[in-house]
Design an enzyme around this catalytic site. Structure first.
Site, PDB file in Angstrom:
ATOM      1  N   GLU A 170      29.004  18.974  17.065  1.00 34.52           N
ATOM      2  CA  GLU A 170      29.757  19.365  18.243  1.00 34.52           C
ATOM      3  C   GLU A 170      30.709  18.202  18.499  1.00 34.52           C
ATOM      4  O   GLU A 170      30.237  17.062  18.594  1.00 34.52           O
ATOM      5  CB  GLU A 170      28.753  19.416  19.402  1.00 34.52           C
ATOM      6  CG  GLU A 170      28.736  20.680  20.175  1.00 34.52           C
ATOM      7  CD  GLU A 170      27.748  20.581  21.315  1.00 34.52           C
ATOM      8  OE1 GLU A 170      26.544  20.374  21.055  1.00 34.52           O
ATOM      9  OE2 GLU A 170      28.193  20.679  22.463  1.00 34.52           O
ATOM     10  N   ARG A 215      14.341  14.791  13.477  1.00 37.86           N
ATOM     11  CA  ARG A 215      15.512  13.943  13.658  1.00 37.86           C
ATOM     12  C   ARG A 215      15.120  12.484  13.504  1.00 37.86           C
ATOM     13  O   ARG A 215      13.955  12.116  13.615  1.00 37.86           O
ATOM     14  CB  ARG A 215      16.220  14.180  14.982  1.00 37.86           C
ATOM     15  CG  ARG A 215      15.337  14.330  16.187  1.00 37.86           C
ATOM     16  CD  ARG A 215      16.073  14.946  17.375  1.00 37.86           C
ATOM     17  NE  ARG A 215      17.212  14.152  17.804  1.00 37.86           N
ATOM     18  CZ  ARG A 215      18.430  14.663  17.947  1.00 37.86           C
ATOM     19  NH1 ARG A 215      18.669  15.922  17.697  1.00 37.86           N
ATOM     20  NH2 ARG A 215      19.417  13.901  18.387  1.00 37.86           N
ATOM     21  N   LYS A 229      24.139  11.611  21.770  1.00 39.80           N
ATOM     22  CA  LYS A 229      25.535  11.408  22.159  1.00 39.80           C
ATOM     23  C   LYS A 229      25.680  11.289  23.669  1.00 39.80           C
ATOM     24  O   LYS A 229      26.479  10.505  24.159  1.00 39.80           O
ATOM     25  CB  LYS A 229      26.391  12.563  21.629  1.00 39.80           C
ATOM     26  CG  LYS A 229      26.841  12.326  20.212  1.00 39.80           C
ATOM     27  CD  LYS A 229      27.700  13.466  19.719  1.00 39.80           C
ATOM     28  CE  LYS A 229      26.838  14.668  19.425  1.00 39.80           C
ATOM     29  NZ  LYS A 229      27.595  15.843  18.995  1.00 39.80           N
TER      30      LYS A 229
HETATM   31  P1  ATP Z   1      22.996  14.377  20.046  1.00 41.97           P
HETATM   32  O1  ATP Z   1      21.660  14.545  20.670  1.00 41.97           O
HETATM   33  O2  ATP Z   1      23.243  13.023  19.529  1.00 41.97           O
HETATM   34  O3  ATP Z   1      24.110  14.897  20.884  1.00 41.97           O
HETATM   35  P2  ATP Z   1      23.238  16.773  18.654  1.00 41.97           P
HETATM   36  O4  ATP Z   1      22.166  17.407  17.858  1.00 41.97           O
HETATM   37  O5  ATP Z   1      23.585  17.392  19.937  1.00 41.97           O
HETATM   38  O6  ATP Z   1      22.906  15.266  18.755  1.00 41.97           O
HETATM   39  P3  ATP Z   1      25.339  17.699  17.026  1.00 41.97           P
HETATM   40  O7  ATP Z   1      26.758  17.339  17.053  1.00 41.97           O
HETATM   41  O8  ATP Z   1      24.951  19.048  17.473  1.00 41.97           O
HETATM   42  O9  ATP Z   1      24.571  16.619  17.854  1.00 41.97           O
HETATM   43  O10 ATP Z   1      24.699  17.364  15.607  1.00 41.97           O
HETATM   44  C1  ATP Z   1      25.209  17.786  14.375  1.00 41.97           C
HETATM   45  C2  ATP Z   1      24.080  17.838  13.397  1.00 41.97           C
HETATM   46  O11 ATP Z   1      23.451  16.558  13.300  1.00 41.97           O
HETATM   47  C3  ATP Z   1      23.012  18.808  13.832  1.00 41.97           C
HETATM   48  O12 ATP Z   1      22.619  19.573  12.717  1.00 41.97           O
HETATM   49  C4  ATP Z   1      21.907  17.934  14.339  1.00 41.97           C
HETATM   50  O13 ATP Z   1      20.675  18.546  14.194  1.00 41.97           O
HETATM   51  C5  ATP Z   1      22.065  16.683  13.475  1.00 41.97           C
HETATM   52  N1  ATP Z   1      21.527  15.507  14.157  1.00 41.97           N
HETATM   53  C6  ATP Z   1      21.852  15.051  15.376  1.00 41.97           C
HETATM   54  N2  ATP Z   1      21.110  13.978  15.713  1.00 41.97           N
HETATM   55  C7  ATP Z   1      20.291  13.731  14.659  1.00 41.97           C
HETATM   56  C8  ATP Z   1      19.270  12.764  14.385  1.00 41.97           C
HETATM   57  N3  ATP Z   1      18.952  11.825  15.270  1.00 41.97           N
HETATM   58  N4  ATP Z   1      18.642  12.828  13.195  1.00 41.97           N
HETATM   59  C9  ATP Z   1      18.962  13.768  12.297  1.00 41.97           C
HETATM   60  N5  ATP Z   1      19.894  14.710  12.494  1.00 41.97           N
HETATM   61  C10 ATP Z   1      20.564  14.700  13.657  1.00 41.97           C
HETATM   62 MG    MG Z   2      23.978  19.230  20.363  1.00 40.33          MG
END
Ligand code: ATP
Ligand code: MG
Length: 575
Positions: A36, A261, A271
């Site tokens: 995102e 994760r 984020k």
């Molecule tokens: P955040 O909590 O940092 O906002 P998010 O999952 O909302 O993370 P996205 O932009 O949706 O962020 O993430 C893109 C991809 O990266 C998704 O497939 C998500 O599952 C993966 N991802 C995000 N954080 C991690 C992590 N700590 N370890 C492994 N994969 C991750």
């Molecule tokens: Mg997300």
């Protein structure tokens, strides 16, 4: 620990290779990395990037980069650009497969209309607050919305009017009609469209209704023909919902696989929390070298190779754990040990005058660039009558076990001569040691003496007349506690779903995460050091020329890591 040279193997890769062997999806493998664009990528994202691109390349498939840009109020072009830069920097390539969920808004709208036509979605007039109240809890079922049984025709008309902009934000939402009593709260008639009178960074003002992340993600994977939709564990409970959408719409059904994760000690990987650090000025920006972002790590001196090796080492599993920061630091040491030239830099200088060295004489001493790799050759370093050594390399009353300089003692100046301390000059008022006087043995050039006598201490040094001034930034962990926010620092952000718990991030910060040293002295070969280049300063660690603040007249170095490898040490004990 995985062997560095062997290809990674894990449960996700096993599922994929089984599918390839069974010629599922015609034996094709299509994955995607779906960020995102609401922040910069962090080291947790690197794990997902390496998994998705890695699995695709190991199976002759392809990996898409797709932006799940469904929330115009939080998303920005700056993030779209930085994410592409970071994925490329890591060394992955999506070729022509760059996609945006916003490009599917028309198809998603059509899907929503189809659900209404099938009697599987309805327009609801409850307020967000009421929707939450009606949803029930984990232990109690929810209640049906009074608008649940609207006719298909009425729903179609209202949804069309929502799109046309006839209503205010919050007046209506479109909800999937599933089951308000489901033990899985995600299936209790989730919101799939909401009115948002916001400009989108790609579609402008074309839309005033936007699909939710849940309604977008799975269908976007389906549209792109993604065979293996790899995501993190918090989406496990959403899988039944994604399946319900795909089955109700009767479209291609990607297989979702969830993995744990990455959590890393002494930092946060979310984020939303990283945005808070940036916006409240706790760090200088997304690329602050203390940040766990890829741009921060890059500025700190991390290489893509070290990060990819780290991702291979941590592996992929289904159980949530916290990985030690020491392992990430071990990965960069391993990499820089091979590639970083050794140089001399004095962080806290103490002036040392060699009384019997001829005034005005300069000798060029030979120094090896990297003892790990002779192909790096050697360089000449100027030596003269006055040099700087580290303050900590002199002790007036040396404790037991201290082998460096003290009054009357002889030590080696690295690659130059043996010197003996003959006098100590102190500041009259403070009593601080200001200057040392030594004599040198002209027969000890390069560290060998005619009589073969040995000294135990060796100090690095920089010639005063040739030294380059530098500023050095030493870093410690951003947070004071190993687990500042608890093990799982992730919560869903979708406005109508689970509400985030607020933590006071600032209370957990390490007040000593940055130590600024000015007046450092480095050897003249560094005068032309390029921004981003990395070095090992003998005995002080690995350093990187800061890419933002360093300038030809004023060198700024970030310490990437000190030399002492706590991971390698404990690994020895672990066997
Ligand atoms: P955040 O909590 O940092 O906002 P998010 O999952 O909302 O993370 P996205 O932009 O949706 O962020 O993430 C893109 C991809 O990266 C998704 O497939 C998500 O599952 C993966 N991802 C995000 N954080 C991690 C992590 N700590 N370890 C492994 N994969 C991750
Ligand atoms: Mg997300």
């Amino acid at each position: 620990m995985t062997n560095e040279t062997s290809a990674p193997s894990d449960f996700v890769r096993n599922i994929v290779s089984d599918d390839v062997r069974a010629v599922k999806n015609g034996g094709q493998v299509v994955t995607r990395f779906p960020p995102e664009p609401n922040g910069y990528l962090h080291i947790g994202h690197a794990k997902s990037v390496c998994l998705n691109f890695g699995v695709a390349s190991e199976n002759g498939g392809r990996c898409h980069l797709r932006f799940d840009d469904t929330n115009p109020t939080k998303e920005e072009v700056e993030f779209v650009d930085s994410i592409q830069e970071d994925v490329r920097w890591l060394g992955w390539n999506w070729g022509e497969h760059l996609y945006f969920a916003s490009d599917y808004f028309e198809s998603l709208y059509e899907y929503a209309v189809q659900l209404i036509q099938k009697g599987k979605a309805y327009v609801c007039d409850l307020s967000p607050q009421e929707i939450r109240e009606y949803r029930g809890t984990l232990t109690e079922p929810g209640k049906d919305s009074p608008y649940r049984d609207r006719s298909i025709e009425e729903n179609l008309t209202l949804f069309e009017k929502m799109r046309a902009g006839n209503f205010d934000e919050g007046a209506h939402v479109l909800r999937a009609k599933i089951d308000m009593a489901s033990p899985n709260v995600n299936l209790r008639d989730p919101v799939i469209y909401r009115i948002l009178k916001a400009s989108h960074h790609r579609t402008g003002d074309t839309w005033c209704i936007y699909p939710t992340y849940d309604f977008t993600h799975g269908q976007s994977d389906s549209i792109e023909g993604v065979t293996h939709s790899i995501c993190t564990l918090e989406f496990e409970d959403h899988r039944p919902l994604y399946n319900w959408f795909l089955e109700s719409l009767e479209i291609f059904h990607p297989q979702q696989i969830e993995f744990a994760r990455l959590n890393l000690s002494y930092t946060v990987l979310s984020k939303r929390k990283l945005i808070e650090l940036v916006e409240n000025g706790h760090v200088t920006g997304w690329d602050d070298p203390r940040m766990p972002t890829l741009s921060g790590l890059r500025r700190r001196g991390y290489t893509p190779e070290a990060i990819r090796n780290f991702c291979d080492k941590i592996g992929v599993a289904k159980r949530d754990t916290v990985v030690e920061l020491a392992l990430l630091e071990h990965s960069i040491r391993e990499d820089l040990n091979r590639r970083a030239p050794r140089v001399m830099g004095v962080l806290r200088p103490l002036r040392l005058v060699i009384d019997n060295y001829p005034e005005g004489q300069v000798e060029e001493v030979d120094s090896v660039n990297n003892p790990e790799d002779p192909s790096h050759g050697s360089r000449k370093i100027p030596f003269s009558k006055v040099v700087y050594i580290e303050q900590e390399d002199f002790r007036e009353d040396p404790p037991k076990g201290f082998y460096r300089l003290s009054p009357g003692r002889e030590v080696r100046l690295k690659d130059a001569y043996y010197v003996t301390c003959v006098d100590v000059i102190k500041n009259e008022t403070t009593g601080e040691v200001e200057e040392l006087h030594c004599t040198y043995d002209p027969e000890s050039q390069g560290g060998q003496t005619a009589d073969g006598r040995k000294v135990r201490g060796t100090s690095h040094w920089v010639s005063e007349a040739h030294a380059i001034d530098a500023e050095v930034r030493l870093y410690d962990t951003l947070f004071a506690d190993a687990e500042p926010m608890g093990v799982s620092d992730h919560e869903f952000e979708e406005e109508s779903n689970v509400r985030p718990v607020e933590h006071e991030l600032a209370d957990h910060l390490n007040p000593n995460s940055l130590e600024l040293l000015t007046g450092c002295k480095v050897e003249p070969s560094l005068a032309t050091a390029a921004p981003g280049s990395t070095y090992q300063f003998l005995r002080q660690g690995y350093f990187c020329v800061d890419s933002a603040d360093s300038a030809p007249g004023m060198l700024v170095f970030n310490r990437t890591v000190p030399l002492r490898d706590s991971w390698a040490r404990t690994e020895k004990f672990r066997g």
